[in-house]
Scaffold this active site. Structure first.
Site, PDB file in Angstrom:
ATOM      1  N   ASP A 136      72.109  20.658 137.367  1.00  0.00           N
ATOM      2  CA  ASP A 136      70.970  20.329 136.720  1.00  0.00           C
ATOM      3  C   ASP A 136      71.094  19.014 135.933  1.00  0.00           C
ATOM      4  OD1 ASP A 136      68.806  22.039 137.009  1.00  0.00           O
ATOM      5  OD2 ASP A 136      69.129  22.992 135.319  1.00  0.00           O
ATOM      6  N   ASP A 445      69.361  35.916 131.682  1.00  0.00           N
ATOM      7  CA  ASP A 445      69.663  37.046 132.293  1.00  0.00           C
ATOM      8  C   ASP A 445      69.694  38.606 131.876  1.00  0.00           C
ATOM      9  OD1 ASP A 445      70.922  36.477 129.992  1.00  0.00           O
ATOM     10  OD2 ASP A 445      72.885  35.784 130.534  1.00  0.00           O
TER      11      ASP A 445
END
Ligand SMILES: *[C@@H]1O[C@H](CO)[C@@H](O)[C@H](O)[C@H]1NC(C)=O
Ligand SMILES: CC(=O)N[C@H]1CO[C@H](CO)[C@@H](O)[C@@H]1O
Length: 733
Positions: A136, A445
């Site tokens: 990223d 998550d």
């Protein structure tokens, strides 16, 4: 941990006795109230303080009940990898491995490729493994390191296989195995050769990273570098996808002629006008791209700082997925996150010892641990939003990788896949909501794991009894630790408000699991009761308001029993899980610090969001750890050194309790009222205040005694002195 089962009845007995104690406390609070002989104003104040204390105790009890539910019937698992191998060796499913990195300065490329190499070297048929790196940071430095890693793998993988090397991260291996195996000269020669190879690669990568750019010579080595000609910045670039090792080709072999795993580098498209959704966005791009390249039914997800310490983890996880009876309902198998750079007494309590040794085993027994972002094996189906359904029992043997089209060249495949990682691909789709990882939550998550469980899937927690599966890097400064906790508590409370397990999990997840989730989801509001308990009793003490029973009164017994009983229990539990006494003390201090600062800010952010302010002004600090800081970390000296609102809160509370404690001591010894009378009346309050002062000792040192750069900044010191004095004076007059 087998013996853990033996102590469960003892724990239940103890919990029952604490419960009785807590009920007695309520009886006392309700049947008594504060009475003052002096004046009405005093009495009203005391009454309010009394009610507040009652509410805090009520909250503590509810929260404590969640922790009892979690500990009620833990489950511990073992795997039988030999049976797996006997039955399924020829038909083992493909596995895709996702490694995520975000920034080449915070996460150095050498660390990233060590993780990548460690998972490429799994003890698993290499043609069935595909490793994907999501960068990223969009950095050609990381790409260069990956290119080097793809070459080094040709030597490293056969070496691991031949000598059964553990762990298979070269850095960790050469660091832990200092000793050259002298007995066998053949080994010694290969050992030295490969070590030299690794070290020269590391030097090349590190010098390039230091330079900050790729030299012309290196650029000529791979066509991929040309992609960076069109990159205008880390937040504005097209998709770059490079298949570095194409495992589908016969020529992708190591130096012994064995096949190599596929290795793919991906940096998804980013444009300023599109939100990139952080790690969840990266993971979703990886899910789509990998579905076109290898489409393995099992996906392992690790952070780039978490290398594999056990080459058999894939087999461990498959033992659960391939289990005939229960395997088909499992969405993911979560491994514990263990950190290998912690100091002996773990001064910031980063080890998550109780979480991984106690809590998650409890979650497991109710049908599923949380998904905690790294070191987790997923079933691709469940991650892509499929609802669990008995009828769709998947036969792993028959899933042949349909999309794996060997006709396409790597280059064609790269072009086809690029669109899957573009900004616009997700527009008007279910990605980020029903499909893939969920967007819009600070703990993508946990919310994704919960959503899968709400869709009917189960999950497994596997803590390998003999050798840890994954080793990562924990926070090494106080601010890092507190900021991380702030993010977690904020996200968790967001889930409680927006995706409540009682509503969304109604009928699909068990009550035990719903209650267990609350242990984490309610971290943020926990700050209110904690803040009350560490400030109000002390302030009332200054004013002479007594809020607890007198020491000679039998009602004092439940208070003392509950308080010290819980402390003793947590100490025993800690030692039982392998901690040290000092580490326990540190964990108590960190719990206090986390609840009064991180959770407070996490709570406020949620409230602000509810009121329509999207973001608080609270900013992350960079994770720059210089040598000085590391040295103090290794000596277990707490690191302050920066001005942060979190530290002001901590220091104010610590000073407040110290001030009150001294004022009280002075009163006890200097004034004419007999000591025994005052002690009898205020004994518990003084003890509480004294304990708080005691646990804050390192903070006083940082405020007044230390001279190094890690001491409390002077501005924070002055500010907190002023705040604490103002609070005390207000209370007194
Ligand atoms: C990691 O693996 C090594 C080598 O197998 C082992 O000695 C060590 O105990 C493991 N580390 C942990 C924390 O389990
Ligand atoms: C004690 C220890 O190993 N500390 C290390 C933890 O990891 C950081 C970042 O990799 C190192 O800088 C520390 O030295």
């Amino acid at each position: 941990m087998k013996s853990a089962m033996g102590i469960i009845p003892l724990f239940r007995l103890f919990a029952a006795s604490i419960f009785v104690g807590r009920c007695l406390i309520f009886v006392y609070r309700v049947s008594h109230t504060y009475t003052s002989t002096e004046n009405e104003e005093e009495e009203a104040l005391g009454k309010w303080a009394w009610i507040g204390l009652f509410l805090s105790e009520l909250w503590f009890t509810v929260y404590w009940l969640f922790s009892v539910v979690v500990r009620w019937k833990p489950s511990y698992r073992r795997t039988f990898k030999d049976s797996l191998s006997l039955r399924y060796e020829q038909v083992l499913p493909d596995v895709d491995i996702f490694v995520c990195t975000a920034d080449p300065t915070v996460e150095p490329p050498t660390m990233v490729i060590n993780t990548v190499l460690s998972v490429m070297a799994y003890d698993y048929p290499p043609q069935k493994l595909s490793v994907y790196l999501s960068d990223d940071g969009g950095s050609d430095l990381t790409f260069y390191a990956m290119l080097e890693a793809s070459r080094f793998a040709i030597e490293w993988l056969p070496f691991c296989r031949k000598f059964k090397v553990e762990p298979r991260s070269p850095e960790a291996f050469f660091r832990t195995a200092h000793q050259l195996p002298l007995e066998n000269t053949d080994i010694a020669v290969e050992w030295t050769t490969i070590k030299k190879l690794y070290e020269s690669m590391k030097v090349r990568i590190e010098s390039t990273t230091r330079l900050g750019q790729i030299s012309e010579e290196i650029r000529k080595e791979h066509k991929g570098f040309r992609e960076w000609d069109f990159v205008s910045g880390p937040r504005d670039h097209h998709t770059i996808l490079q298949i570095l090792i194409d495992g589908r080709r016969a020529k992708a072999v190591d130096n012994e002629g064995q096949p190599l795993p596929t290795l793919v580098y991906l940096t998804r498209e980013k444009r300023p006008q599109y939100h990139h959704n952080f790690k969840a966005g990266a993971m979703n791009a990886l899910i789509r791209v990998s579905s076109r390249i290898s489409n393995a039914p099992v996906i392992l997800n690790v952070d780039c700082d978490m290398y594999s310490n056990n080459s058999e983890s894939v087999r461990d996880a498959l033992c659960f997925f391939l289990d005939e009876k229960k395997g088909h309902e499992i969405a993911y198998v979560q491994f514990p996150q263990v950190f290998d750079n912690l100091t002996k007494n773990d001064v910031y309590s980063s080890s998550l010892r109780i979480v991984s040794k106690v809590d998650l085993h409890g979650f497991d027994s109710y049908g599923g641990p949380l998904y905690i972002g790294s070191a987790c094996f997923h079933r691709r189906e469940s991650l892509c939003g499929t609802k669990y359904n008995k009828a769709c029992q998947q036969d792993w043997m028959t899933i042949k990788v349909e999309t794996k089209n060997n006709e396409e060249s790597a280059h064609e495949l790269e072009e086809i896949c690029k669109v899957l990682a573009s900004c616009t691909y997700e527009e008007n789709s279910h990605w980020g909501n029903e499909m893939g990882l969920k967007y819009g939550c600070a703990v993508e998550d946990v919310i994704t794991g919960l959503a899968m469980q709400c869709r009917g899937w189960k999950s497994i927690y596997f803590d390998p009894p003999d050798r840890t599966g994954f080793l990562g890097v924990g926070p090494t400064t106080l601010l890092q630790a507190l900021v991380q906790q702030k993010r977690w508590s904020e996200g968790d409370f967001h889930i409680f408000l927006r995706h409540n397990p009682f509503l969304y999990g109604y009928n699909t997840i068990s009550l035990g699991l719903q209650l267990s989730y609350c242990l984490y989801l309610l971290w943020a509001p926990h700050c209110l009761a904690s803040l009350y308990y560490v400030s109000v009793p002390s302030l009332c003490l200054l004013r002479g308001i007594s809020l607890f029973p007198q020491v000679s009164n039998p009602w004092v017994i439940p208070f003392v029993y509950v308080f010290f009983g819980n402390l003793a229990f947590s100490l025993v539990e800690f030692l039982y899980c392998g901690g040290t006494c000092l580490e326990w003390l540190n964990s108590q201090r960190m719990w206090l610090y986390k609840t009064t600062t991180s959770y407070l800010f996490g709570f406020c952010d949620n409230i602000l969001r509810l009121l329509g302010y999207s973001k608080s002004s609270f900013v992350l600090t960079a994770k720059v750890v210089d040598e000085d800081v590391s040295k103090r970390y290794e000596q277990e000296v707490m690191e302050f050194g920066t001005t942060s609102p979190l530290f002001t809160v901590l220091a104010t509370l610590a000073l407040l309790n110290a001030l009150v404690f001294f004022v009280e001591l002075k009163r006890l010894f200097v004034e004419d009222e007999p000591i025994s009378l005052a002690l009898n009346r205020y004994g518990l309050q003084i003890t509480l205040c004294g304990l708080l002062a005691f646990i804050n000792l390192p903070l006083y040192q940082a405020l007044f005694l230390r001279k190094d750069m890690g001491k409390m900044p002077t501005s924070v010191t002055y500010r907190s002195i002023v705040f604490a004095l103002v609070a005390c004076l207000t209370a007194m007059y």
